[in-house]
Design an enzyme around this catalytic site. Structure first.
Site, mmCIF file in Angstrom:
data_model
loop_
_atom_site.group_PDB
_atom_site.id
_atom_site.type_symbol
_atom_site.label_atom_id
_atom_site.label_comp_id
_atom_site.label_asym_id
_atom_site.label_seq_id
_atom_site.Cartn_x
_atom_site.Cartn_y
_atom_site.Cartn_z
ATOM 1 N N LYS A 35 0.832 -1.201 0.000
ATOM 2 C CA LYS A 35 0.000 0.000 0.000
ATOM 3 C C LYS A 35 0.876 1.264 0.000
ATOM 4 O O LYS A 35 0.649 2.201 -0.756
ATOM 5 C CB LYS A 35 -0.881 -0.033 1.267
ATOM 6 C CG LYS A 35 -2.164 0.731 1.150
ATOM 7 C CD LYS A 35 -2.966 0.622 2.429
ATOM 8 C CE LYS A 35 -3.841 -0.612 2.489
ATOM 9 N NZ LYS A 35 -4.521 -0.750 3.798
ATOM 10 N N THR A 85 -11.430 -0.637 12.208
ATOM 11 C CA THR A 85 -11.981 -1.310 13.395
ATOM 12 C C THR A 85 -13.014 -2.319 12.894
ATOM 13 O O THR A 85 -14.210 -2.102 13.014
ATOM 14 C CB THR A 85 -12.649 -0.296 14.354
ATOM 15 O OG1 THR A 85 -13.572 0.515 13.606
ATOM 16 C CG2 THR A 85 -11.636 0.593 15.029
ATOM 17 N N THR A 121 -13.633 4.644 13.847
ATOM 18 C CA THR A 121 -14.923 4.463 14.520
ATOM 19 C C THR A 121 -14.729 3.451 15.649
ATOM 20 O O THR A 121 -14.373 2.303 15.385
ATOM 21 C CB THR A 121 -15.976 3.948 13.522
ATOM 22 O OG1 THR A 121 -16.051 4.893 12.454
ATOM 23 C CG2 THR A 121 -17.330 3.781 14.170
ATOM 24 N N ARG A 149 -18.103 9.575 2.991
ATOM 25 C CA ARG A 149 -18.722 8.462 2.265
ATOM 26 C C ARG A 149 -17.762 8.010 1.184
ATOM 27 O O ARG A 149 -17.178 8.849 0.485
ATOM 28 C CB ARG A 149 -20.019 8.929 1.579
ATOM 29 C CG ARG A 149 -21.080 9.440 2.518
ATOM 30 C CD ARG A 149 -22.031 10.355 1.778
ATOM 31 N NE ARG A 149 -21.353 11.550 1.270
ATOM 32 C CZ ARG A 149 -21.857 12.389 0.365
ATOM 33 N NH1 ARG A 149 -23.051 12.189 -0.141
ATOM 34 N NH2 ARG A 149 -21.170 13.444 -0.035
ATOM 35 N N ASN A 206 -24.295 6.463 11.958
ATOM 36 C CA ASN A 206 -24.364 5.276 11.101
ATOM 37 C C ASN A 206 -25.550 4.387 11.481
ATOM 38 O O ASN A 206 -26.184 3.781 10.615
ATOM 39 C CB ASN A 206 -23.047 4.499 11.152
ATOM 40 C CG ASN A 206 -22.020 5.098 10.199
ATOM 41 O OD1 ASN A 206 -22.296 6.085 9.522
ATOM 42 N ND2 ASN A 206 -20.838 4.507 10.144
ATOM 43 N N GLY A 255 -24.477 -2.412 2.681
ATOM 44 C CA GLY A 255 -23.289 -3.226 2.950
ATOM 45 C C GLY A 255 -22.136 -2.277 3.194
ATOM 46 O O GLY A 255 -22.334 -1.146 3.604
ATOM 47 N N CYS A 258 -18.695 -0.195 6.817
ATOM 48 C CA CYS A 258 -19.090 0.655 7.947
ATOM 49 C C CYS A 258 -20.442 0.294 8.545
ATOM 50 O O CYS A 258 -20.504 -0.184 9.676
ATOM 51 C CB CYS A 258 -19.074 2.114 7.522
ATOM 52 S SG CYS A 258 -17.472 2.617 6.885
#
Ligand code: UGA
Length: 431
Positions: A35, A85, A121, A149, A206, A255, A258
């Site tokens: 990455k 997370t 989160t 988003r 969320n 889906g 998150c």
């Protein structure tokens, strides 16, 4: 300002690039060498509109560097924690391994006066626990949840609709105001609060969005047994400004990385706090959402005369939503995998997500383009509402397939036009 961003996934990579484009000097840090190598070369390791341009631009100016060594964060004043997370393997709770490791690895490189800023989160109570580790170094912790988003991540980071600071001092507020000077100059609403509220704002947002989607999907279930049309129902109730039309699109459900894991983590955390019943409805929200995937599969079987066995089924879309290559908990991919499991001869295509889907599910067959996926299909499932699929022409598409059957898992096609062209059209919650 000089800042490090620990974790260069969907959140961290965009945050790092966006902060650099705002004029900050940024080092992005991640444990994944592949990455980091891509990012350092100015390439986005995942599909996100606008990110490649930001990476190239900041790569050229030297404002943005990437590293696998957390020691490179030393000497920087602000350290963002943007690691994942995910859902725990052994239950619905959040797996905090990466957050804990990021903080632990950062500790030896912190200097008095540094500000560590949590963006991941996390379950409420995490910041309090992390602050106990950080404060002995003389550094301070703030919790500053992220509401971006996927697909709009760059815009959402540069022009957020609100800023939330969970802090313990005015100094932390002042530093964050400097970080977000541009958003502040645009009068972006800013809520200054405590850790627990800041953590909960994210979880609650969320949970609310997931609940809104499952509400309309529950109405779709009722519409299915009464002959009502859920899309018209959504339009009608959406005109009430208190309700609003956004996030009222019924279909195969939500889906992504998150909403599904966040509602499960919220339930798990509420139970730990002895308040499980307060969010017990989130289990229902999850159940409604998962039932919609089964509904799509049932519609495919029904339109094929009771069984999909050995039938050529074309699945359009694999990403969890358009303008993303993210397949985490994707309803589209789940439908493709389940149909394959039922013995259907599944072929799938997505404008961006085929490589990720192929790695996760090599048993599936993937087309190279839209023409290939449609050719010879005995049923078509529209599972992710990419523009390519929303704009399909029913007359031309009919020429490509073997049998004109379409299950519109996102309710984005015009049933009248498709039926007039000779298709068997089935939507979700539509007559
Ligand atoms: C979501 C939130 O919208 C962001 O505010 C938040 O920052 C982010 O999670 C996060 O926690 O990081 P995202 O996962 O990118 O963002 O996707 P959404 O646009 O929220 O869509 C989630 C899912 O809901 C998608 O599968 C989408 O297809 C589905 N959806 C959305 C519906 O089924 N119906 C709708 O009406 C809207």
């Amino acid at each position: 300002m000089k800042m490090s961003v620990i974790g260069c996934g969907y959140l961290g990579a965009v945050h790092a690039a966006a902060m650099a484009s705002l004029g900050h000097e940024v080092v992005g840090i991640d444990v994944d060498p592949a990455k980091i190598e891509a990012l350092a070369a100015g390439q986005a390791p995942f599909f996100e509109p606008g990110l490649p341009e930001l990476l190239t631009e900041n790569h050229d100016t030297g404002q943005l560097r990437f590293s696998t060594d957390v020691a490179d964060a030393k000497g920087f004043a602000v350290h963002f924690i943007g690691v994942g997370t995910p859902q725990r393997r052994d239950g619905g709770g959040a797996d905090l391994t990466y957050v804990d490791a990021a903080v632990r690895d950062l500790l030896p490189h912190l200097s008095p006066g540094d500000l560590v800023v949590g963006k991941s989160t996390v379950p409420v109570g995490t910041a309090e626990r992390l602050a106990e580790l950080i404060e002995p170094t003389g550094a301070e912790l703030a919790w500053n949840p992220e509401f971006l988003r996927e697909g709009f991540a760059v815009k959402d980071t540069i022009e957020p609709d609100r800023l939330v600071y969970g802090v313990r001092s005015q100094r932390a507020v002042d530093i964050l105001d400097e970080v977000y000077a541009q958003a502040m100059s645009l009068d972006t609403p800013r809520i200054v609060t405590d850790y627990a509220t800041a953590e909960l704002v994210k979880t609650a947002a969320n949970a609310f969005l997931a609940t809104k989607i499952s509400f309309i999907n529950a109405m779709a279930e009722i519409a299915e047994v009464t002959g009502a049309d859920v899309t018209q129902l959504a339009d009608a109730i959406g005109h009430d400004v208190r309700i609003g039309r956004k996030f009222l699109n019924a279909g195969v459900g939500f889906g992504g990385g998150c909403l599904p894991k966040d509602i499960r983590a919220f339930s798990a955390r509420a139970e730990e706090l002895g308040r499980g019943e307060s969010v017990a409805f989130l289990k229902e929200v999850d159940a409604i959402n998962l039932r919609r995937r089964q509904r799509v599969i049932d519609l495919v079987k029904e339109t094929l005369g009771g069984s999909a066995y050995l039938k050529r089924v074309a699945v359009l879309g694999l990403a969890f939503k358009p303008d993303s290559d993210d397949i985490r908990d994707s309803p589209a991919l789940d439908v493709a995998v389940q149909l394959h499991g039922l013995g259907a001869d599944v072929i799938a295509w997505d404008p961006e997500a085929v490589p990720n889907a192929g790695k996760a599910h090599p048993q599936l067959e993937f087309a190279d383009n839209l023409e290939d996926v449609l050719r010879g299909a005995e049923a078509v499932v529209l599972a992710t509402e990419w523009k390519h699929f929303r704009e399909l022409d029913p007359v031309a598409t009919k020429e490509a397939v073997a049998t004109p059957i379409i299950v519109d898992g996102r309710n984005v096609l015009d049933p009248v036009a498709w039926r007039e062209a000779g298709w068997t059209y089935r939507g979700l919650g539509r007559p």
